[in-house]
Design an enzyme around this catalytic site. Structure first.
Site, PDB file in Angstrom:
ATOM      1  N   LYS A  22       0.843  -1.203   0.000  1.00  9.05           N
ATOM      2  CA  LYS A  22       0.000   0.000   0.000  1.00  9.05           C
ATOM      3  C   LYS A  22       0.876   1.250   0.000  1.00  9.05           C
ATOM      4  O   LYS A  22       0.631   2.191  -0.754  1.00  9.05           O
ATOM      5  CB  LYS A  22      -0.907  -0.012   1.248  1.00  9.05           C
ATOM      6  CG  LYS A  22      -1.519   1.331   1.582  1.00  9.05           C
ATOM      7  CD  LYS A  22      -2.353   1.276   2.833  1.00  9.05           C
ATOM      8  CE  LYS A  22      -1.592   1.528   4.117  1.00  9.05           C
ATOM      9  NZ  LYS A  22      -1.172   2.933   4.350  1.00  9.05           N
ATOM     10  N   ASN A  23       1.893   1.246   0.847  1.00  6.85           N
ATOM     11  CA  ASN A  23       2.717   2.453   0.989  1.00  6.85           C
ATOM     12  C   ASN A  23       3.622   2.712  -0.205  1.00  6.85           C
ATOM     13  O   ASN A  23       4.166   3.807  -0.337  1.00  6.85           O
ATOM     14  CB  ASN A  23       3.545   2.382   2.283  1.00  6.85           C
ATOM     15  CG  ASN A  23       2.686   2.609   3.512  1.00  6.85           C
ATOM     16  OD1 ASN A  23       1.495   2.897   3.401  1.00  6.85           O
ATOM     17  ND2 ASN A  23       3.279   2.468   4.678  1.00  6.85           N
ATOM     18  N   CYS A 118      -3.888  12.793  13.235  1.00  9.57           N
ATOM     19  CA  CYS A 118      -4.552  11.487  13.138  1.00  9.57           C
ATOM     20  C   CYS A 118      -4.295  10.759  14.442  1.00  9.57           C
ATOM     21  O   CYS A 118      -3.591  11.264  15.310  1.00  9.57           O
ATOM     22  CB  CYS A 118      -4.081  10.713  11.923  1.00  9.57           C
ATOM     23  SG  CYS A 118      -2.483   9.996  12.133  1.00  9.57           S
ATOM     24  N   ARG A 123       1.360  14.552  13.252  1.00 10.77           N
ATOM     25  CA  ARG A 123       1.764  14.321  11.866  1.00 10.77           C
ATOM     26  C   ARG A 123       1.721  15.571  10.986  1.00 10.77           C
ATOM     27  O   ARG A 123       0.911  15.670  10.057  1.00 10.77           O
ATOM     28  CB  ARG A 123       0.934  13.189  11.249  1.00 10.77           C
ATOM     29  CG  ARG A 123       1.140  11.891  11.985  1.00 10.77           C
ATOM     30  CD  ARG A 123       0.455  10.749  11.351  1.00 10.77           C
ATOM     31  NE  ARG A 123       1.199  10.156  10.248  1.00 10.77           N
ATOM     32  CZ  ARG A 123       0.811   9.083   9.607  1.00 10.77           C
ATOM     33  NH1 ARG A 123      -0.315   8.497   9.925  1.00 10.77           N
ATOM     34  NH2 ARG A 123       1.541   8.594   8.628  1.00 10.77           N
ATOM     35  N   ASP A 308       5.565   0.616  11.940  1.00 12.81           N
ATOM     36  CA  ASP A 308       4.341  -0.046  11.471  1.00 12.81           C
ATOM     37  C   ASP A 308       4.245  -1.510  11.911  1.00 12.81           C
ATOM     38  O   ASP A 308       3.234  -2.160  11.663  1.00 12.81           O
ATOM     39  CB  ASP A 308       4.251   0.036   9.938  1.00 12.81           C
ATOM     40  CG  ASP A 308       3.820   1.422   9.470  1.00 12.81           C
ATOM     41  OD1 ASP A 308       3.509   2.274  10.320  1.00 12.81           O
ATOM     42  OD2 ASP A 308       3.799   1.652   8.246  1.00 12.81           O
ATOM     43  N   ARG A 400      -8.374  -0.252   5.562  1.00 12.33           N
ATOM     44  CA  ARG A 400      -7.544   0.758   4.899  1.00 12.33           C
ATOM     45  C   ARG A 400      -6.264   0.137   4.344  1.00 12.33           C
ATOM     46  O   ARG A 400      -5.682   0.677   3.401  1.00 12.33           O
ATOM     47  CB  ARG A 400      -7.151   1.853   5.895  1.00 12.33           C
ATOM     48  CG  ARG A 400      -8.245   2.855   6.181  1.00 12.33           C
ATOM     49  CD  ARG A 400      -7.692   4.021   6.968  1.00 12.33           C
ATOM     50  NE  ARG A 400      -6.360   4.351   6.505  1.00 12.33           N
ATOM     51  CZ  ARG A 400      -5.328   4.638   7.297  1.00 12.33           C
ATOM     52  NH1 ARG A 400      -5.456   4.648   8.576  1.00 12.33           N
ATOM     53  NH2 ARG A 400      -4.157   4.930   6.767  1.00 12.33           N
TER      54      ARG A 400
HETATM   55  C1  UD1 Z   1       4.830   6.780   6.200  1.00 17.96           C
HETATM   56  C2  UD1 Z   1       3.936   5.565   6.098  1.00 17.96           C
HETATM   57  C3  UD1 Z   1       3.491   5.117   7.483  1.00 17.96           C
HETATM   58  C4  UD1 Z   1       4.687   4.915   8.397  1.00 17.96           C
HETATM   59  C5  UD1 Z   1       5.595   6.141   8.398  1.00 17.96           C
HETATM   60  C6  UD1 Z   1       6.885   5.915   9.161  1.00 17.96           C
HETATM   61  C7  UD1 Z   1       2.863   5.879   3.954  1.00 17.96           C
HETATM   62  C8  UD1 Z   1       1.611   6.183   3.220  1.00 17.96           C
HETATM   63  N1  UD1 Z   1       2.783   5.896   5.294  1.00 17.96           N
HETATM   64  O1  UD1 Z   1       4.040   7.836   6.768  1.00 17.96           O
HETATM   65  O2  UD1 Z   1       2.778   3.892   7.342  1.00 17.96           O
HETATM   66  O3  UD1 Z   1       4.247   4.677   9.715  1.00 17.96           O
HETATM   67  O4  UD1 Z   1       5.944   6.492   7.039  1.00 17.96           O
HETATM   68  O5  UD1 Z   1       7.573   4.837   8.650  1.00 17.96           O
HETATM   69  O6  UD1 Z   1       3.887   5.577   3.380  1.00 17.96           O
HETATM   70  N2  UD1 Z   1       7.069  14.540  10.347  1.00 17.96           N
HETATM   71  C9  UD1 Z   1       7.210  15.871  10.616  1.00 17.96           C
HETATM   72  N3  UD1 Z   1       6.999  16.763   9.600  1.00 17.96           N
HETATM   73  C10 UD1 Z   1       6.677  16.364   8.335  1.00 17.96           C
HETATM   74  C11 UD1 Z   1       6.552  14.978   8.061  1.00 17.96           C
HETATM   75  C12 UD1 Z   1       6.757  14.096   9.091  1.00 17.96           C
HETATM   76  O7  UD1 Z   1       7.494  16.276  11.753  1.00 17.96           O
HETATM   77  O8  UD1 Z   1       6.498  17.212   7.452  1.00 17.96           O
HETATM   78  C13 UD1 Z   1       7.276  13.552  11.435  1.00 17.96           C
HETATM   79  C14 UD1 Z   1       6.038  12.697  11.693  1.00 17.96           C
HETATM   80  O9  UD1 Z   1       5.143  13.354  12.561  1.00 17.96           O
HETATM   81  C15 UD1 Z   1       6.658  11.469  12.302  1.00 17.96           C
HETATM   82  C16 UD1 Z   1       7.987  11.339  11.566  1.00 17.96           C
HETATM   83  O10 UD1 Z   1       8.253  12.637  11.022  1.00 17.96           O
HETATM   84  O11 UD1 Z   1       6.903  11.673  13.676  1.00 17.96           O
HETATM   85  C17 UD1 Z   1       7.993  10.327  10.431  1.00 17.96           C
HETATM   86  O12 UD1 Z   1       6.879  10.545   9.589  1.00 17.96           O
HETATM   87  P1  UD1 Z   1       6.908  10.213   8.024  1.00 17.96           P
HETATM   88  O13 UD1 Z   1       8.109   9.370   7.744  1.00 17.96           O
HETATM   89  O14 UD1 Z   1       6.738  11.466   7.270  1.00 17.96           O
HETATM   90  O15 UD1 Z   1       5.601   9.337   7.888  1.00 17.96           O
HETATM   91  P2  UD1 Z   1       4.554   9.341   6.704  1.00 17.96           P
HETATM   92  O16 UD1 Z   1       5.224   9.578   5.407  1.00 17.96           O
HETATM   93  O17 UD1 Z   1       3.395  10.189   7.069  1.00 17.96           O
END
Ligand code: UD1
Length: 419
Positions: A22-23, A118, A123, A308, A400
């Protein structure tokens, strides 16, 4: 509202085939906005993917989902393109924000709803916006929307992410495709799903080099020919079923359609806990052992142990001898499965970011509540090993991200039904 009813303690035996990731599919669908025509194989039929397809349709792409074959075909006729990702679609699936990079690089503007918080934490998307601003986009936030513009196109830049983010790396990577000159992204996420996105973008004509945590992208032309891409397997689904096997596969559980080397660190951890794992070229065989050993784990970006799989591993550790610890280092609020597991009899204490699990404990079936995707599946695992029946509420979270969950488990003799 649908619920899952599980009768626990059934031995798992048989074979489970892993679906496409999915990711990996979500960013590749978002990047498909750049292409004229793509065919994507091995997509998982799960809710988040349907939502992303709905978003592509809203933007003006034509999509043809061939469910029987797990294939989607996408056409961009360049007519009636809407550079908008509305709140109603982004609020249920945060990955909607990934269309920002594609729309900006191709159409020079985008209006994308802020995804909001969420269940697992706040996030934010500040890192996404930081990278896009460095590439020259003008960005403002208005009425809950990110309004981005790059009138004269994006420009290549050197960008060092202050912390590692999967989504921000993906957005920047897609945006840099047509950015003028050279873009160098440092401190990137290097998850296998990002490597899959890079392989897709390369087929589309991108010039990308990945070395360590640095990604270099040279401005490129988008190929107009049809692109065919096959999504990699879902390593989180694989990890989940490996843990199911570790808990219940007295004889053996075969899990196929995978590449074991991609999840080497998870396999090593399960082996340390004492699980028997036989590794083949495209499959693994899991055999439950009577005694499981305690372990201490910290969740980290790839190649570290994935957040995850944290909730699922916790269920396994309720069956291990002694005191195990899991430190959740990625998200601030990702222990919501713990109160539910405790109601089933688990002995878990949370101190700051660390869960302390004392085992082994017998779990008892109960009525429990799913709170997010991975927490939900941890409750399924708990239900599978618990005495008596477990009833899981709010299973829309599971839908999901887990394709054919009940069917796959039922095929291996589990007693699990949707009620
Ligand atoms: C993706 C995955 C999710 C997984 C996560 C971490 C998808 C669709 N989802 O989520 O399943 O749990 O990676 O492996 O691929 N952060 C910030 N600012 C930002 C972006 C992120 O502070 O602009 C923080 C987040 O709050 C979190 C950390 O960085 O604490 C990692 O998040 P991120 O790697 O961005 O996760 P996602 O891409 O949302």
């Amino acid at each position: 509202m649908q619920k899952l009813l599980i009768k626990g303690k059934k031995e798992l035996i048989g074979k489970i085939s892993i679906s496409g990731s999915k990711n990996a599919t979500l960013p590749i669908l978002a990047a498909s906005i750049l292409a004229n025509r793509v065919k994507i194989k091995n997509i998982p039929l799960v809710k988040d993917i349907f939502t992303m397809v709905e978003l592509l349709n809203f933007i003006g792409l034509k999509t043809k989902l061939i469910k029987k074959k797990n294939i989607i075909e996408i056409f961009n006729s360049e007519k009636n393109i809407n550079t908008l990702a509305p709140y109603k679609l982004v609020k249920t699936m945060r990955a909607g924000v990934l269309v920002l990079g594609s729309l900006l690089t191709k159409y020079k503007k985008a209006k994308v709803s802020l995804p909001g918080g969420c269940a697992i934490g706040t996030r934010p998307v500040d890192l996404h916006l930081y990278a896009l601003k460095k590439l020259g986009a003008k960005i403002k936030i208005k009425n809950g929307y990110i309004i981005a513009e790059a009138e004269n196109g994006l420009k290549g830049a050197k960008i060092r992410f202050p912390s590692i983010s999967v989504g921000a790396t993906e957005n920047a990577l897609i945006a840099a495709f047509k950015a003028k000159g050279l873009t160098i992204l440092k401190n990137c996420a290097i998850e296998p799903e990002i490597k899959d996105l890079i392989s897709f973008l390369k087929k589309l004509g991108a010039n990308i080099i990945l070395k360590g945590r640095t990604i270099t992208i040279k401005e490129s032309k988008i190929k107009s020919s049809k692109i065919i891409h096959e999504i990699i397997f879902d390593r989180i689904e694989l990890g989940t079923y490996m843990i199911a096997g570790a808990l219940l596969a007295k004889k053996k559980l075969l899990i196929d359609k995978i590449q074991p080397k991609i999840i080497k660190s998870e396999i090593d951890i399960l082996k340390k806990i004492g699980i028997k794992i036989l590794i083949k070229k495209n499959s693994v065989i899991i055999i439950k052992r009577k005694k499981l050993k305690k372990i201490n784990i910290i969740t980290k970006p790839y190649p570290g142990f994935p957040t995850d799989l944290q909730a699922q591993l916790m269920v396994l550790l309720t069956q291990a001898d002694g005191v195990s610890k899991i430190k959740e280092n990625i998200f601030e609020n990702r222990f919501m499965h713990v109160p539910e597991l405790k109601r089933m009899g688990a002995n878990i204490e949370i101190i700051n970011k660390t869960a302390i699990i004392r085992g082994p404990t017998k779990l008892n079936g109960a009525e429990v509540m799913a709170t997010d995707l991975r927490a939900s599946v941890s409750l399924v695992l708990a239900g599978l090993i618990a005495e008596n029946r477990t009833l899981i509420n709010r299973i829309y979270h599971l839908d999901r991200g887990y394709e054919f969950l009940e069917k796959k488990l039922k095929n291996c003799q589990a007693e699990i039904t949707r009620v």
